[in-house]
Design a protein around this motif. Structure first.
Motif, mmCIF file in Angstrom:
data_model
loop_
_atom_site.group_PDB
_atom_site.id
_atom_site.type_symbol
_atom_site.label_atom_id
_atom_site.label_comp_id
_atom_site.label_asym_id
_atom_site.label_seq_id
_atom_site.Cartn_x
_atom_site.Cartn_y
_atom_site.Cartn_z
ATOM 1 N N LYS A 51 70.774 -142.854 4.209
ATOM 2 C CA LYS A 51 70.947 -143.100 5.641
ATOM 3 C C LYS A 51 69.731 -142.624 6.430
ATOM 4 O O LYS A 51 69.340 -143.256 7.429
ATOM 5 C CB LYS A 51 72.214 -142.405 6.144
ATOM 6 N N HIS A 88 66.656 -142.675 5.368
ATOM 7 C CA HIS A 88 65.601 -143.659 5.147
ATOM 8 C C HIS A 88 65.859 -144.953 5.921
ATOM 9 O O HIS A 88 64.920 -145.563 6.454
ATOM 10 C CB HIS A 88 65.465 -143.953 3.651
ATOM 11 N N ARG A 89 67.124 -145.370 5.991
ATOM 12 C CA ARG A 89 67.429 -146.621 6.687
ATOM 13 C C ARG A 89 67.116 -146.541 8.174
ATOM 14 O O ARG A 89 66.782 -147.547 8.810
ATOM 15 C CB ARG A 89 68.904 -146.988 6.480
ATOM 16 N N SER A 90 67.228 -145.344 8.754
ATOM 17 C CA SER A 90 67.026 -145.213 10.203
ATOM 18 C C SER A 90 65.645 -144.660 10.563
ATOM 19 O O SER A 90 65.355 -144.449 11.748
ATOM 20 C CB SER A 90 68.108 -144.298 10.790
ATOM 21 N N ARG A 98 59.492 -142.486 16.952
ATOM 22 C CA ARG A 98 60.289 -141.854 18.006
ATOM 23 C C ARG A 98 59.721 -142.295 19.348
ATOM 24 O O ARG A 98 58.945 -141.587 19.997
ATOM 25 C CB ARG A 98 60.252 -140.339 17.856
ATOM 26 N N GLU A 106 61.134 -140.251 13.398
ATOM 27 C CA GLU A 106 62.455 -139.634 13.344
ATOM 28 C C GLU A 106 63.406 -140.486 12.513
ATOM 29 O O GLU A 106 63.107 -141.622 12.141
ATOM 30 C CB GLU A 106 63.026 -139.473 14.756
ATOM 31 N N PHE A 107 64.575 -139.929 12.239
ATOM 32 C CA PHE A 107 65.685 -140.664 11.642
ATOM 33 C C PHE A 107 66.945 -140.263 12.384
ATOM 34 O O PHE A 107 66.968 -139.249 13.112
ATOM 35 C CB PHE A 107 65.822 -140.376 10.136
ATOM 36 N N ALA A 108 67.996 -141.040 12.228
ATOM 37 C CA ALA A 108 69.256 -140.755 12.929
ATOM 38 C C ALA A 108 69.823 -139.423 12.458
ATOM 39 O O ALA A 108 69.725 -139.065 11.279
ATOM 40 C CB ALA A 108 70.249 -141.880 12.685
ATOM 41 N N ARG A 109 70.427 -138.702 13.391
ATOM 42 C CA ARG A 109 70.992 -137.385 13.078
ATOM 43 C C ARG A 109 72.449 -137.331 13.550
ATOM 44 O O ARG A 109 72.780 -136.623 14.504
ATOM 45 C CB ARG A 109 70.158 -136.289 13.732
#
Length: 291
Positions: free
Chosen positions: A256, A258-260, A264, A271-274
């Motif tokens: 997940k 990596h997908r997001s 930023r 960034e990635f989703a948190r």
């Protein structure tokens, strides 16, 4: 004398967490490769960290101290990177660990890693289940405490071997690729012990009160402010409400990330989703005694 890895942190009076930090990194990297910014030149910090590289700085309260803190850490990392292959940087209550199943220390793991990249361990928050874990912490945290929750906020790009800038708080860098080794974790210890949590929050609330001003004025995390603290025992009792997930397979959470992953906005950072995961895991027994 090894030049594979150095570890950098900044601390002010958090002796409980500094003790764990030293137990974890000292025997593996050698204290001569640990760099501690002693904010306020605390004598107890200097004594506990004897043998490390201690950089004393003034402890006068001032606004924007977190911004200034990361400016200093960024420059320390950039300088040390000229002498070490990898530099691990983060708060004193954040420890990077390799799954013992790998059969390697963190230093041995880093010796095998390519340079010119940033590694992002998966963040796990160690939580004190006060309903299940009555044992006090003495010389080890993992063992008496084994419950963790997924903490994307602490999946930090904190192992650096390339020229890059780290954002305030250590949550983002300007490195445009995401490397998340399956065996690498960052264990966040803020909630690992109820009594120590209360003591640490008292210290941080006092710092904010001494500085004066509000959240926008100080550039300090919201959690340092007394009005955002809540009732301590209720915070820990709520951990019992998190769903317990069987097993310890974290691959889906890394996928997940990596997908997001992406820019930023136009900040130059990535960034990635948190998301917030309402779930907890029991650390396998093999983690017990790591620190």
């Amino acid at each position: 004398m090894q030049s594979t890895g150095a570890v950098v942190t900044m601390v002010r009076d958090d002796l409980f967490f500094l003790s764990a930090w030293l137990r974890h990194y000292g025997p593996v990297f050698g204290r001569e490769n640990l760099y501690i910014v002693n904010h306020g030149r605390g004598e107890a910090v200097a004594k506990l960290a004897e043998g490390c590289n201690i950089i004393g700085i003034p402890g006068d309260p001032h606004k924007n101290f977190d911004m200034k803190r990361w400016r200093l850490l960024n420059n320390l990392v950039a300088g040390l990177k000229s002498y070490y292959k990898h530099v691990v940087v983060g708060d004193v209550d954040e420890l990077v660990v390799v799954d013992p199943e790998e059969g390697k220390t963190l230093l041995e793991f880093l010796e095998e890693q390519p340079e010119k990249r940033v590694l992002t361990p998966l963040g796990l928050e160690v939580v004190h289940r006060i309903d299940l874990e009555p044992e006090a912490i003495t010389d080890r945290i993992l063992g008496p405490r084994r419950h963790v929750r997924i903490a994307p906020h602490y999946s930090k790009p904190c192992v650096v071997s390339v020229g890059t800038k780290i954002a305030r708080g250590g949550h983002y860098t300007q490195y445009g690729k995401l490397h998340t080794p399956d065996c690498l974790y960052l264990l966040h210890l803020k909630f690992c012990d109820f009594p120590e949590y209360a003591a640490a929050m008292n210290r941080r609330n006092a710092v904010v009160q001494e500085i004066g001003g509000g959240l926008k004025d100080t550039a300090i995390g919201r959690h340092w402010f007394a009005e955002a603290r809540g009732e301590d025992r209720a915070v820990f009792e709520a951990f019992a409400d998190l769903e317990i997930v069987e097993g310890f397979d974290m691959r889906a959470y890394r996928r997940k990330m990596h997908r997001s992953f992406g820019p930023r906005g136009d900040t130059g950072y990535y960034e990635f989703a948190r998301p917030d995961y309402e779930a907890q895991f029991l650390l396998p027994e093999r983690f017990s005694g790591l620190f």
